[in-house]
Design a protein around this motif. Structure first.
Motif, PDB file in Angstrom:
ATOM      1  N   GLU A 217       0.836  -1.182   0.000  1.00  0.00           N
ATOM      2  CA  GLU A 217       0.000   0.000   0.000  1.00  0.00           C
ATOM      3  C   GLU A 217       0.881   1.245   0.000  1.00  0.00           C
ATOM      4  O   GLU A 217       2.094   1.164   0.237  1.00  0.00           O
ATOM      5  CB  GLU A 217      -0.914  -0.017   1.228  1.00  0.00           C
ATOM      6  N   GLU A 218       0.266   2.415  -0.228  1.00  0.00           N
ATOM      7  CA  GLU A 218       1.048   3.651  -0.351  1.00  0.00           C
ATOM      8  C   GLU A 218       1.849   3.932   0.911  1.00  0.00           C
ATOM      9  O   GLU A 218       3.022   4.320   0.841  1.00  0.00           O
ATOM     10  CB  GLU A 218       0.110   4.818  -0.636  1.00  0.00           C
ATOM     11  N   ALA A 219       1.246   3.728   2.094  1.00  0.00           N
ATOM     12  CA  ALA A 219       1.955   3.982   3.351  1.00  0.00           C
ATOM     13  C   ALA A 219       3.146   3.042   3.504  1.00  0.00           C
ATOM     14  O   ALA A 219       4.203   3.433   4.029  1.00  0.00           O
ATOM     15  CB  ALA A 219       1.002   3.823   4.532  1.00  0.00           C
ATOM     16  N   GLU A 220       3.003   1.815   3.041  1.00  0.00           N
ATOM     17  CA  GLU A 220       4.094   0.841   3.144  1.00  0.00           C
ATOM     18  C   GLU A 220       5.218   1.189   2.174  1.00  0.00           C
ATOM     19  O   GLU A 220       6.401   0.980   2.480  1.00  0.00           O
ATOM     20  CB  GLU A 220       3.559  -0.562   2.875  1.00  0.00           C
ATOM     21  N   ILE A 222       5.997   4.257   1.279  1.00  0.00           N
ATOM     22  CA  ILE A 222       6.675   5.389   1.919  1.00  0.00           C
ATOM     23  C   ILE A 222       7.592   4.899   3.026  1.00  0.00           C
ATOM     24  O   ILE A 222       8.733   5.364   3.166  1.00  0.00           O
ATOM     25  CB  ILE A 222       5.632   6.385   2.465  1.00  0.00           C
ATOM     26  N   GLN A 223       7.108   3.934   3.827  1.00  0.00           N
ATOM     27  CA  GLN A 223       7.919   3.391   4.912  1.00  0.00           C
ATOM     28  C   GLN A 223       9.156   2.678   4.380  1.00  0.00           C
ATOM     29  O   GLN A 223      10.238   2.798   4.952  1.00  0.00           O
ATOM     30  CB  GLN A 223       7.086   2.413   5.750  1.00  0.00           C
TER      31      GLN A 223
END
Length: 251
Positions: A217-220, A222-223
């Motif tokens: 996912e997008e947050a992952e 970024i992480q």
């Protein structure tokens, strides 16, 4: 032979023909062909952009393997060996092939996919039967002496040892005691860097496994980019110490 195949299908077809001729000239010798072949053997080996899967390229690659009488070592611990930085595409394009003569001399081999860090490729290491080479010798890295607190540390510890006996015996026993203290000092000095470095590699590995199973996912994403940037920082610190080890004289 180490291969870095081009991206062009036409150029790859020419490369397969050249490699086939070379490999078949050495049927009585051990042959290993390894690295980035930039091709897949089946559609399941590439996930992401489906239009990137070309049946003609796969067919030519499979034919090259068969005509060259090469056998691919099984990949352990990974499903894919290359990842796009944002995680949108992943492929199995890094491989290791052996001929019959190699497998006859070195059976039961495989390749293990290690943790991927900064590179978009997964490091691969060949595995074979393990051997016990006995206890590891004591080694002293000259770069330890370059540490600004080493002299004070050495003098404090050396004076604290109380050993009786003849001169050579006292020296031997004091070196054994100092070895133990030096190991502890080394863990304190460089352990924090190693811990942070390994921690970030584990974070990236977990995200890669999630990517293998269901995508990120997008947050992952970024992480993972953040973890990669921090890993680069710790890697630069670690390289300073490794550079000393690479040039070290072992006592």
């Amino acid at each position: 032979m180490i291969i870095y195949a081009p991206s062009s299908n036409v150029e790859k077809a020419e490369l397969w023909g050249i490699l086939n001729q070379i490999v078949n000239q050495y049927t009585n010798a051990r042959v290993c062909v390894v690295e980035d072949f930039n091709s897949i053997r089946s559609p399941e080996e590439r996930v992401g952009r489906r239009e990137m899967v070309e049946s003609r390229d796969m067919k030519r690659f499979v034919e090259f393997i068969s005509q060259s009488n090469l056998y691919e070592l099984p990949l352990v611990g990974r499903s894919f060996t290359w990842y796009r930085p944002n995680g949108s595409c992943k492929s199995k394009i890094d491989r290791m092939f052996m001929n019959n003569e190699w497998l006859r001399k070195c059976p039961n081999q495989s390749i293990k996919g290690l943790r991927r860090s900064i590179s978009d490729h997964v490091p691969l290491v060949i595995q074979s039967e393990s051997k016990d080479w006995g206890p590891r010798p004591f080694r002293f890295i000259n770069s330890w002496i370059e540490h600004q607190q080493f002299n004070d540390f050495f003098q404090e510890k050396w004076k604290s040892y109380s050993v009786e006996g003849w001169a050579a015996y006292r020296l031997k026993e004091k070196l054994k005691l100092f070895k133990k203290d030096l190991r502890g000092r080394n863990n304190v000095t460089f352990g924090e860097i190693d811990y942070n470095f390994d921690s970030k590699k584990k974070e990236i590995e977990i995200l890669d496994r999630i990517n293998d199973a269901m995508g990120l996912e997008e947050a992952e994403i970024i992480q993972r980019n953040k973890s990669t940037a921090e890993l680069i920082k710790f890697s630069q610190w670690k390289e300073r110490f490794i550079a000393h080890k690479a040039k070290a004289r072992w006592l």
